[in-house]
Scaffold this motif. Structure first.
Motif, PDB file in Angstrom:
ATOM      1  N   GLU A 129      15.054  45.834  -4.679  1.00 41.56           N
ATOM      2  CA  GLU A 129      14.459  45.214  -3.495  1.00 41.56           C
ATOM      3  C   GLU A 129      13.164  44.505  -3.850  1.00 41.56           C
ATOM      4  OE1 GLU A 129      14.054  48.374  -0.685  1.00 41.56           O
ATOM      5  OE2 GLU A 129      16.195  48.400  -0.182  1.00 41.56           O
ATOM      6  N   GLU A 152      17.486  51.135  -6.467  1.00 36.18           N
ATOM      7  CA  GLU A 152      17.579  50.311  -5.262  1.00 36.18           C
ATOM      8  C   GLU A 152      16.204  49.786  -4.857  1.00 36.18           C
ATOM      9  OE1 GLU A 152      19.061  50.735  -0.642  1.00 36.18           O
ATOM     10  OE2 GLU A 152      19.752  52.167  -2.142  1.00 36.18           O
ATOM     11  N   THR A 153      15.188  50.626  -4.960  1.00 37.21           N
ATOM     12  CA  THR A 153      13.827  50.202  -4.640  1.00 37.21           C
ATOM     13  C   THR A 153      13.364  49.103  -5.602  1.00 37.21           C
ATOM     14  OG1 THR A 153      13.310  52.407  -3.817  1.00 37.21           O
ATOM     15  CG2 THR A 153      11.446  51.004  -4.364  1.00 37.21           C
ATOM     16  N   GLU A 206      21.494  60.640  -7.187  1.00 35.15           N
ATOM     17  CA  GLU A 206      21.051  59.972  -5.960  1.00 35.15           C
ATOM     18  C   GLU A 206      19.589  59.556  -6.062  1.00 35.15           C
ATOM     19  OE1 GLU A 206      21.954  62.807  -2.912  1.00 35.15           O
ATOM     20  OE2 GLU A 206      23.967  61.982  -2.598  1.00 35.15           O
ATOM     21  N   ARG A 207      18.754  60.409  -6.656  1.00 31.10           N
ATOM     22  CA  ARG A 207      17.345  60.083  -6.828  1.00 31.10           C
ATOM     23  C   ARG A 207      17.186  58.853  -7.730  1.00 31.10           C
ATOM     24  NH1 ARG A 207      15.349  64.461  -9.579  1.00 31.10           N
ATOM     25  NH2 ARG A 207      15.830  65.702  -7.760  1.00 31.10           N
ATOM     26  N   ARG A 208      17.932  58.813  -8.826  1.00 33.12           N
ATOM     27  CA  ARG A 208      17.857  57.652  -9.728  1.00 33.12           C
ATOM     28  C   ARG A 208      18.363  56.395  -9.041  1.00 33.12           C
ATOM     29  NH1 ARG A 208      19.665  61.370 -14.026  1.00 33.12           N
ATOM     30  NH2 ARG A 208      21.778  60.756 -13.477  1.00 33.12           N
ATOM     31  N   LEU A 209      19.445  56.510  -8.277  1.00 33.33           N
ATOM     32  CA  LEU A 209      19.978  55.348  -7.575  1.00 33.33           C
ATOM     33  C   LEU A 209      19.008  54.832  -6.517  1.00 33.33           C
ATOM     34  CD1 LEU A 209      23.750  56.260  -7.165  1.00 33.33           C
ATOM     35  CD2 LEU A 209      22.750  54.534  -8.655  1.00 33.33           C
ATOM     36  N   ASP A 210      18.310  55.743  -5.836  1.00 35.21           N
ATOM     37  CA  ASP A 210      17.291  55.318  -4.873  1.00 35.21           C
ATOM     38  C   ASP A 210      16.167  54.563  -5.576  1.00 35.21           C
ATOM     39  OD1 ASP A 210      18.647  56.374  -2.731  1.00 35.21           O
ATOM     40  OD2 ASP A 210      17.524  58.269  -2.721  1.00 35.21           O
ATOM     41  N   GLY A 211      15.767  55.032  -6.743  1.00 40.06           N
ATOM     42  CA  GLY A 211      14.737  54.333  -7.516  1.00 40.06           C
ATOM     43  C   GLY A 211      15.191  52.950  -7.949  1.00 40.06           C
TER      44      GLY A 211
END
Length: 80
Positions: A49, A45-46, A38-43
Motif C-alpha cells: 500500500e 500488504e502494508t 498472517e502477520r507476515r502477509l499483513d506486513g
C-alpha cells in the motif's frame, strides 16, 4: 492382578497416548505458523500500500510537470 493406587501422580498409572499428544502438538504448531504467516502477509500488504501511494505520487508529479510545461509553452507563444 489389580493395581492399587495409593497416591502419587495420575501419570504413573494412566496410559500415555503418544499419538494424541503428537496430533495436538502438530495442531498447535500449525496454528502458530498460520498466525505468523498472517502477520507476515499483513506486513507485506502494508508495504505494498505504501509503495502504491509512492507510485501514484510520482505519476501525479510527472503529470503535473508535463501539464505545467505545456501551459508555460502556451503562455510563452501567446505573449510573443
Amino acid at each position: 492382578m489389580s493395581v492399587v493406587r495409593s497416591g502419587g501422580s495420575r501419570f504413573l498409572y494412566d496410559p500415555f497416548d503418544a499419538a494424541n499428544a503428537r496430533i495436538e502438538t502438530h495442531e498447535k504448531v500449525s496454528q502458530e505458523r498460520w498466525i505468523a504467516l498472517e502477520r507476515r502477509l499483513d506486513g507485506i500488504e502494508t508495504m505494498l500500500e505504501r509503495q502504491e501511494r509512492r507510485i501514484w505520487l510520482a505519476v501525479y508529479g510527472a503529470a503535473t510537470l508535463f501539464a505545467g510545461d505545456r501551459i508555460y509553452q502556451m503562455l510563452s507563444t501567446v505573449t510573443t
